[in-house]
Design a protein around this motif. Structure first.
Motif, PDB file in Angstrom:
ATOM      1  N   GLN A 103      40.179  44.187  44.186  1.00 25.86           N
ATOM      2  CA  GLN A 103      39.055  43.465  43.606  1.00 25.86           C
ATOM      3  C   GLN A 103      38.192  44.378  42.723  1.00 25.86           C
ATOM      4  N   ASP A 129      31.005  38.724  40.613  1.00 23.75           N
ATOM      5  CA  ASP A 129      31.233  37.403  41.174  1.00 23.75           C
ATOM      6  C   ASP A 129      32.440  37.452  42.105  1.00 23.75           C
ATOM      7  N   ARG A 130      32.334  36.772  43.223  1.00 26.68           N
ATOM      8  CA  ARG A 130      33.454  36.709  44.153  1.00 26.68           C
ATOM      9  C   ARG A 130      34.592  35.885  43.537  1.00 26.68           C
ATOM     10  N   PRO A 131      35.824  36.373  43.563  1.00 27.52           N
ATOM     11  CA  PRO A 131      36.936  35.564  43.037  1.00 27.52           C
ATOM     12  C   PRO A 131      37.043  34.239  43.786  1.00 27.52           C
ATOM     13  N   GLN A 132      37.424  33.181  43.089  1.00 27.60           N
ATOM     14  CA  GLN A 132      37.587  31.882  43.747  1.00 27.60           C
ATOM     15  C   GLN A 132      38.578  31.995  44.904  1.00 27.60           C
ATOM     16  N   HIS A 133      39.689  32.702  44.647  1.00 31.77           N
ATOM     17  CA  HIS A 133      40.690  32.962  45.680  1.00 31.77           C
ATOM     18  C   HIS A 133      40.709  34.478  45.871  1.00 31.77           C
ATOM     19  N   VAL A 134      40.103  34.947  46.950  1.00 29.14           N
ATOM     20  CA  VAL A 134      39.833  36.381  47.072  1.00 29.14           C
ATOM     21  C   VAL A 134      41.096  37.245  47.082  1.00 29.14           C
ATOM     22  N   ALA A 149      46.408  30.954  45.320  1.00 30.36           N
ATOM     23  CA  ALA A 149      46.695  32.080  44.424  1.00 30.36           C
ATOM     24  C   ALA A 149      48.179  32.180  44.116  1.00 30.36           C
ATOM     25  N   GLN A 179      43.735  36.662  45.178  1.00 35.64           N
ATOM     26  CA  GLN A 179      44.502  36.522  43.936  1.00 35.64           C
ATOM     27  C   GLN A 179      44.723  37.841  43.193  1.00 35.64           C
ATOM     28  N   PRO A 180      43.733  38.743  43.092  1.00 30.30           N
ATOM     29  CA  PRO A 180      44.020  40.007  42.406  1.00 30.30           C
ATOM     30  C   PRO A 180      45.144  40.797  43.074  1.00 30.30           C
TER      31      PRO A 180
END
Length: 326
Positions: A131, A282-287, A24, A289-290
């Motif tokens: 998130q 959907d779960r973020p690819q890199h949790v 991220a 990152q937000p």
């Protein structure tokens, strides 16, 4: 503090940084991962090569003092969070520390004081606060979709890992000197923090912590009741020696309820007299990152504030200590 671009260094580039967080820092606008550190230099070098990071170190002090590192992400076990936070603050650099913030509330308070004295921000990796899934729950509560909130219940239980049952070397999460407690500290911290985000700070806490299965010394079951500043009541049950895996939170109000999990991908469910509504995320690819995005925007002068700070991180530790010490 305003930076044109945030050049990050990571202390402790272990598993949590492989997918959840590390990439991220490269993908967020005006952010770059420039250095990583691990005590095992070969592992640090391997991480740097795989993730295209220019520098690697086997000495944390060298990374902290690197003039090309603007901010430091501390991704070690909690037992060393305070030590590294104090060093990064003394170097005048922003701190982003993994959760739980430290092994106890007292250490958290020292970290907050050090960062305030140095004039640097202190962030904690309670990334669910940024998130969309949890922002939706916050929006439902803010618009009183369930009326006035009355209480919240949280239930999490799971099986004991086979390697733990076999008496193999305990993971650091089950060693209180490194983690602060057992899996309760590692996992329930996320639930307690997101409840703080959704419902405000917890004021009164009563709990019972025990070890029932006897596989290790740390607590493996915790039951607690608490009251929020707002007057909302809460009850939580966490067990890490059960027959199956369950994770459910229920916020009940005068006009309905919201049901969701802390760790799962099941829908957020709103139930009222009018019926049931669901929202799937959907779960973020890199949790992380937000949350990384919001920290970088704050550090680069965008009108954004990170929702996860040392203050809320310390509150989570205060509740953990009240519930989890046995």
């Amino acid at each position: 503090m305003k930076l044109e671009k945030v050049r990050w260094g990571i202390i402790g580039c272990g598993n949590v940084t492989e997918v959840k967080s590390g990439p991220a820092f490269q993908k967020v606008k005006n952010s770059e991962l420039v250095a990583v550190m691990r005590r095992n230099g070969e592992l640090a070098k391997d991480y740097a090569e795989r993730h295209n990071v220019p520098k690697w170190y086997d000495d944390a002090d060298a990374l902290i003092q690197d003039p090309e590192v603007d901010a430091v992400y501390i991704a070690t076990p909690p037992g060393s969070h305070k030590e590294y936070t104090l060093k990064v603050a003394a170097a005048g650099k922003p701190v982003y520390v993994e959760k739980p913030m430290a092994i106890d509330f007292e250490e958290c308070s020292e970290m907050i004081h050090a960062c305030k004295a140095a004039g640097v921000p202190l962030y904690v990796a309670y990334y669910r606060r940024a998130q969309p899934r949890f922002l939706k729950i916050k929006e439902l509560l803010d618009r009183k979709a369930i009326g006035d909130v009355r209480f919240v219940s949280s239930t999490q239980y799971q099986k004991t890992a086979d390697e733990v049952k076999k008496g193999e070397e305990l993971p650091w999460r089950l060693q209180p000197a490194m983690s602060g407690g057992g899996l309760f500290y590692d996992l329930a911290s996320h639930t307690l923090d997101i409840l703080d985000f959704l419902l405000g700070p917890i004021k009164d806490v009563h709990g019972i912590a025990s070890n029932q299965a006897g596989y290790y010394q740390a607590e493996d079951i915790v039951t607690g009741t608490y009251r929020f500043d707002s007057g909302v009541h809460g009850v939580g049950n966490w067990c890490f020696a059960a027959f199956e895996n369950v994770d459910v939170n229920e916020i009940v109000g005068s006009e309905g309820k919201i049901t969701f999990s802390t760790f799962g991908d099941d829908p957020v469910v709103l139930t009222t007299a009018a019926g049931e509504q669901q929202w799937k995320f959907d779960r973020p690819q890199h949790v992380q990152q937000p949350l990384v995005t919001m920290m970088v925007e704050e550090l680069t002068g965008v009108d954004t504030k990170s929702p996860s700070t040392g203050e809320n991180g310390a509150r989570a530790n205060w509740v953990l200590d009240k519930l989890g010490k046995h």
